[in-house]
Write a protein that holds these residues in place. Structure first.
Motif, PDB file in Angstrom:
ATOM      1  N   LEU A 231      21.040  44.568 120.443  1.00 43.37           N
ATOM      2  CA  LEU A 231      19.989  45.423 119.910  1.00 43.37           C
ATOM      3  C   LEU A 231      18.783  45.433 120.841  1.00 43.37           C
ATOM      4  CD1 LEU A 231      18.891  47.170 117.616  1.00 43.37           C
ATOM      5  CD2 LEU A 231      18.197  45.069 116.447  1.00 43.37           C
ATOM      6  N   GLU A 232      18.444  44.265 121.397  1.00 40.81           N
ATOM      7  CA  GLU A 232      17.328  44.183 122.333  1.00 40.81           C
ATOM      8  C   GLU A 232      17.594  45.043 123.566  1.00 40.81           C
ATOM      9  OE1 GLU A 232      15.286  40.861 125.256  1.00 40.81           O
ATOM     10  OE2 GLU A 232      15.974  40.224 123.261  1.00 40.81           O
ATOM     11  N   VAL A 233      18.821  44.981 124.077  1.00 37.40           N
ATOM     12  CA  VAL A 233      19.188  45.786 125.248  1.00 37.40           C
ATOM     13  C   VAL A 233      19.112  47.264 124.910  1.00 37.40           C
ATOM     14  CG1 VAL A 233      21.025  46.333 126.878  1.00 37.40           C
ATOM     15  CG2 VAL A 233      20.663  43.960 126.153  1.00 37.40           C
ATOM     16  N   TYR A 239      13.594  52.684 124.558  1.00 39.60           N
ATOM     17  CA  TYR A 239      12.133  52.736 124.518  1.00 39.60           C
ATOM     18  C   TYR A 239      11.550  51.851 125.617  1.00 39.60           C
ATOM     19  CZ  TYR A 239      13.597  54.063 119.798  1.00 39.60           C
ATOM     20  OH  TYR A 239      14.223  54.644 118.727  1.00 39.60           O
ATOM     21  N   PRO A 240      11.709  52.228 126.874  1.00 40.90           N
ATOM     22  CA  PRO A 240      11.251  51.354 127.970  1.00 40.90           C
ATOM     23  C   PRO A 240       9.747  51.084 127.964  1.00 40.90           C
ATOM     24  CG  PRO A 240      11.865  53.539 128.789  1.00 40.90           C
ATOM     25  CD  PRO A 240      12.343  53.461 127.382  1.00 40.90           C
ATOM     26  N   ASP A 241       8.943  52.097 127.631  1.00 47.02           N
ATOM     27  CA  ASP A 241       7.492  51.895 127.601  1.00 47.02           C
ATOM     28  C   ASP A 241       7.107  50.933 126.472  1.00 47.02           C
ATOM     29  OD1 ASP A 241       7.296  53.662 129.682  1.00 47.02           O
ATOM     30  OD2 ASP A 241       6.756  55.382 128.432  1.00 47.02           O
ATOM     31  N   ASN A 247       6.881  43.303 125.235  1.00 46.21           N
ATOM     32  CA  ASN A 247       7.251  42.083 125.958  1.00 46.21           C
ATOM     33  C   ASN A 247       6.008  41.393 126.530  1.00 46.21           C
ATOM     34  OD1 ASN A 247       9.563  40.432 126.936  1.00 46.21           O
ATOM     35  ND2 ASN A 247       8.727  40.953 128.937  1.00 46.21           N
ATOM     36  N   ASP A 248       5.041  42.176 126.990  1.00 43.90           N
ATOM     37  CA  ASP A 248       3.780  41.599 127.466  1.00 43.90           C
ATOM     38  C   ASP A 248       3.107  40.806 126.335  1.00 43.90           C
ATOM     39  OD1 ASP A 248       4.093  42.611 129.988  1.00 43.90           O
ATOM     40  OD2 ASP A 248       2.699  44.288 129.718  1.00 43.90           O
ATOM     41  N   ILE A 249       3.088  41.384 125.141  1.00 50.80           N
ATOM     42  CA  ILE A 249       2.487  40.715 123.983  1.00 50.80           C
ATOM     43  C   ILE A 249       3.277  39.455 123.635  1.00 50.80           C
ATOM     44  CG2 ILE A 249       2.070  40.921 121.489  1.00 50.80           C
ATOM     45  CD1 ILE A 249       1.478  43.910 121.987  1.00 50.80           C
ATOM     46  N   TYR A 250       4.569  39.584 123.604  1.00 51.79           N
ATOM     47  CA  TYR A 250       5.474  38.472 123.265  1.00 51.79           C
ATOM     48  C   TYR A 250       5.264  37.283 124.200  1.00 51.79           C
ATOM     49  CZ  TYR A 250      10.091  36.283 122.379  1.00 51.79           C
ATOM     50  OH  TYR A 250      11.119  35.417 122.073  1.00 51.79           O
ATOM     51  N   GLU A 251       5.233  37.558 125.507  1.00 55.12           N
ATOM     52  CA  GLU A 251       5.063  36.487 126.496  1.00 55.12           C
ATOM     53  C   GLU A 251       3.645  35.898 126.458  1.00 55.12           C
ATOM     54  OE1 GLU A 251       7.382  35.194 128.193  1.00 55.12           O
ATOM     55  OE2 GLU A 251       9.012  36.645 127.971  1.00 55.12           O
ATOM     56  N   ALA A 252       2.650  36.756 126.269  1.00 54.05           N
ATOM     57  CA  ALA A 252       1.256  36.290 126.275  1.00 54.05           C
ATOM     58  C   ALA A 252       0.965  35.385 125.083  1.00 54.05           C
ATOM     59  CB  ALA A 252       0.308  37.492 126.268  1.00 54.05           C
ATOM     60  N   HIS A 272       7.005  48.198 116.218  1.00 53.85           N
ATOM     61  CA  HIS A 272       5.604  48.504 115.910  1.00 53.85           C
ATOM     62  C   HIS A 272       4.962  49.331 117.027  1.00 53.85           C
ATOM     63  CE1 HIS A 272       4.845  46.371 112.184  1.00 53.85           C
ATOM     64  NE2 HIS A 272       5.457  45.291 112.644  1.00 53.85           N
ATOM     65  N   ILE A 273       5.186  48.942 118.264  1.00 50.97           N
ATOM     66  CA  ILE A 273       4.593  49.667 119.394  1.00 50.97           C
ATOM     67  C   ILE A 273       5.165  51.078 119.472  1.00 50.97           C
ATOM     68  CG2 ILE A 273       4.348  49.750 121.906  1.00 50.97           C
ATOM     69  CD1 ILE A 273       2.668  47.590 120.543  1.00 50.97           C
ATOM     70  N   GLN A 274       6.458  51.208 119.273  1.00 49.69           N
ATOM     71  CA  GLN A 274       7.089  52.527 119.321  1.00 49.69           C
ATOM     72  C   GLN A 274       6.481  53.454 118.283  1.00 49.69           C
ATOM     73  OE1 GLN A 274       9.433  54.074 117.016  1.00 49.69           O
ATOM     74  NE2 GLN A 274       9.391  55.868 118.354  1.00 49.69           N
ATOM     75  N   ARG A 275       6.204  52.907 117.112  1.00 47.01           N
ATOM     76  CA  ARG A 275       5.560  53.714 116.071  1.00 47.01           C
ATOM     77  C   ARG A 275       4.165  54.171 116.518  1.00 47.01           C
ATOM     78  NH1 ARG A 275       6.905  49.684 111.039  1.00 47.01           N
ATOM     79  NH2 ARG A 275       8.798  50.684 110.269  1.00 47.01           N
ATOM     80  N   LEU A 276       3.460  53.262 117.177  1.00 49.68           N
ATOM     81  CA  LEU A 276       2.090  53.570 117.590  1.00 49.68           C
ATOM     82  C   LEU A 276       2.045  54.661 118.646  1.00 49.68           C
ATOM     83  CD1 LEU A 276       0.444  50.020 117.773  1.00 49.68           C
ATOM     84  CD2 LEU A 276      -0.185  51.887 116.237  1.00 49.68           C
ATOM     85  N   ILE A 277       2.958  54.623 119.585  1.00 49.69           N
ATOM     86  CA  ILE A 277       2.897  55.588 120.694  1.00 49.69           C
ATOM     87  C   ILE A 277       3.893  56.721 120.537  1.00 49.69           C
ATOM     88  CG2 ILE A 277       2.099  53.760 122.233  1.00 49.69           C
ATOM     89  CD1 ILE A 277       4.798  53.754 123.572  1.00 49.69           C
ATOM     90  N   GLN A 278       4.810  56.595 119.518  1.00 45.60           N
ATOM     91  CA  GLN A 278       5.812  57.633 119.273  1.00 45.60           C
ATOM     92  C   GLN A 278       6.513  58.047 120.560  1.00 45.60           C
ATOM     93  OE1 GLN A 278       6.810  59.048 116.105  1.00 45.60           O
ATOM     94  NE2 GLN A 278       5.815  57.101 115.593  1.00 45.60           N
ATOM     95  N   GLU A 279       7.018  57.036 121.277  1.00 45.66           N
ATOM     96  CA  GLU A 279       7.712  57.267 122.544  1.00 45.66           C
ATOM     97  C   GLU A 279       8.995  58.047 122.312  1.00 45.66           C
ATOM     98  OE1 GLU A 279       9.711  54.542 126.122  1.00 45.66           O
ATOM     99  OE2 GLU A 279       8.763  53.624 124.372  1.00 45.66           O
ATOM    100  N   ASP A 280       9.275  59.019 123.142  1.00 47.66           N
ATOM    101  CA  ASP A 280      10.526  59.773 123.052  1.00 47.66           C
ATOM    102  C   ASP A 280      11.700  58.874 123.367  1.00 47.66           C
ATOM    103  OD1 ASP A 280       9.189  62.114 122.446  1.00 47.66           O
ATOM    104  OD2 ASP A 280       9.035  62.725 124.543  1.00 47.66           O
ATOM    105  N   VAL A 281      12.811  59.096 122.651  1.00 45.41           N
ATOM    106  CA  VAL A 281      14.015  58.301 122.916  1.00 45.41           C
ATOM    107  C   VAL A 281      14.584  58.691 124.267  1.00 45.41           C
ATOM    108  CG1 VAL A 281      16.329  57.740 122.114  1.00 45.41           C
ATOM    109  CG2 VAL A 281      14.524  58.249 120.447  1.00 45.41           C
ATOM    110  N   LYS A 282      14.875  57.678 125.092  1.00 44.46           N
ATOM    111  CA  LYS A 282      15.489  57.917 126.394  1.00 44.46           C
ATOM    112  C   LYS A 282      17.000  57.842 126.249  1.00 44.46           C
ATOM    113  CE  LYS A 282      11.418  57.909 128.426  1.00 44.46           C
ATOM    114  NZ  LYS A 282      10.561  57.615 127.287  1.00 44.46           N
ATOM    115  N   SER A 283      17.681  58.866 126.728  1.00 45.09           N
ATOM    116  CA  SER A 283      19.142  58.897 126.596  1.00 45.09           C
ATOM    117  C   SER A 283      19.800  58.228 127.798  1.00 45.09           C
ATOM    118  CB  SER A 283      19.615  60.340 126.475  1.00 45.09           C
ATOM    119  OG  SER A 283      19.175  61.107 127.578  1.00 45.09           O
TER     120      SER A 283
END
Length: 283
Positions: A231-233, A239-241, A247-252, A272-283
């Motif tokens: 699932l992480e992969v 959602y690369p962005d 991941n920056d938040i997780y590590e920090a 949560h981040i995806q909801r905030l920025i509504q990033e388009d799904v990358k195929s």
């Protein structure tokens, strides 16, 4: 005699049931022309939700500041179903996050600007949580007279997955660690030009609630199974962005507090981040 502590509306009230215990009761006209100190007619009670601890009572008062009582009682009914049907207990903060989720989706549906959530389907790993969430849609339709999209099952199930606990377990908010976490997150969000605005305020506040209680969970024994590593992969590719920011938040957070976070937290951060920025799904 069961006495009213607070009248919510004609059909629901908070009552004192003795031994320093309280409960929410509901039923048609149960509190009509009643006030604090009045007795309740027991044969009018359709549903009762017990508040057995001081923490659960505080949670209710917190909810009532911002959440309509119909949403609150719907949330209690959904969680109560999980407890009775599946012996599934959640930590008290689930009442806050789930009611907030239901209110947000309800408002967006009524306004006609609902966007289907893109949370991955995890029903194979979490059949009980998905069964509770599936029933939740029936409760919502019956209580609130609105039909939630099927995609909401995934969102509601995630609240149960994220807040699974037991009857004796409580999460204590830790001010210092909570402040450290909020400082880290706000710094990273600001660096990525993510700010709280009207359009994302519901999602932003929900993320902050998640983080507030994360501090209290850090020292609790981790008894929840890990989410599927695939699932992480999958989410990293889709959602690369969002993944990079999460991941920056997780590590920090791990570096600042010197504690290991469950890998599940990274998944929740991505969502949560995806909801905030509504990033388009990358195929």
């Amino acid at each position: 005699m069961v006495q009213i502590v607070q009248v919510f509306n004609n059909n629901s009230a908070l009552v004192d049931i003795g031994d320093h215990r309280q409960a929410i009761v509901s039923g048609k006209g149960i509190a009509f022309n009643r006030h604090k100190g009045s007795s309740i007619v027991s044969d009018k009670v359709d549903k009762i939700f017990y508040l057995d601890t001081k923490e659960s009572q505080k949670t209710l008062y917190f909810l009532l500041k911002d959440i309509p009582i119909d949403i609150v009682t719907t949330t209690y009914e959904i969680i109560d179903y999980g407890v009775k049907k599946y012996n599934y207990n959640v930590l008290d903060y689930a009442y806050i996050t789930l009611s907030d989720h239901i209110l947000g989706s309800y408002q967006r549906i009524l306004k006609g600007n609902y966007v289907e959530n893109l949370i991955p389907d995890m029903h194979d790993q979490y059949p009980v949580e998905y069964a509770i969430a599936n029933h939740a849609l029936l409760v919502i339709e019956n209580n609130l007279r609105v039909v939630f999209p099927k995609s909401e099952i995934r969102g509601i199930a995630l609240h149960f997955i994220n807040a699974k606990g037991n009857e004796s377990q409580t999460v204590t908010l830790k001010k210092n660690e909570s402040e450290d976490i909020n400082e880290i997150v706000n710094k990273i969000l600001n660096r990525n030009q993510i700010f709280r605005v009207d359009a994302n305020s519901n999602y932003y506040d929900r993320f902050m609630i998640h983080l507030q209680y994360l501090a209290g969970r850090l020292d609790e024994p981790e008894d929840k199974k890990e989410l599927n590593p695939n699932l992480e992969v999958e989410m990293r590719n889709s959602y690369p962005d969002s993944f990079e920011i999460a991941n920056d938040i997780y590590e920090a957070i791990q570096e600042k507090l010197g504690k290991d976070l469950s890998s599940n937290e990274l998944i929740y951060f991505i969502i949560h981040i995806q909801r905030l920025i509504q990033e388009d799904v990358k195929s």
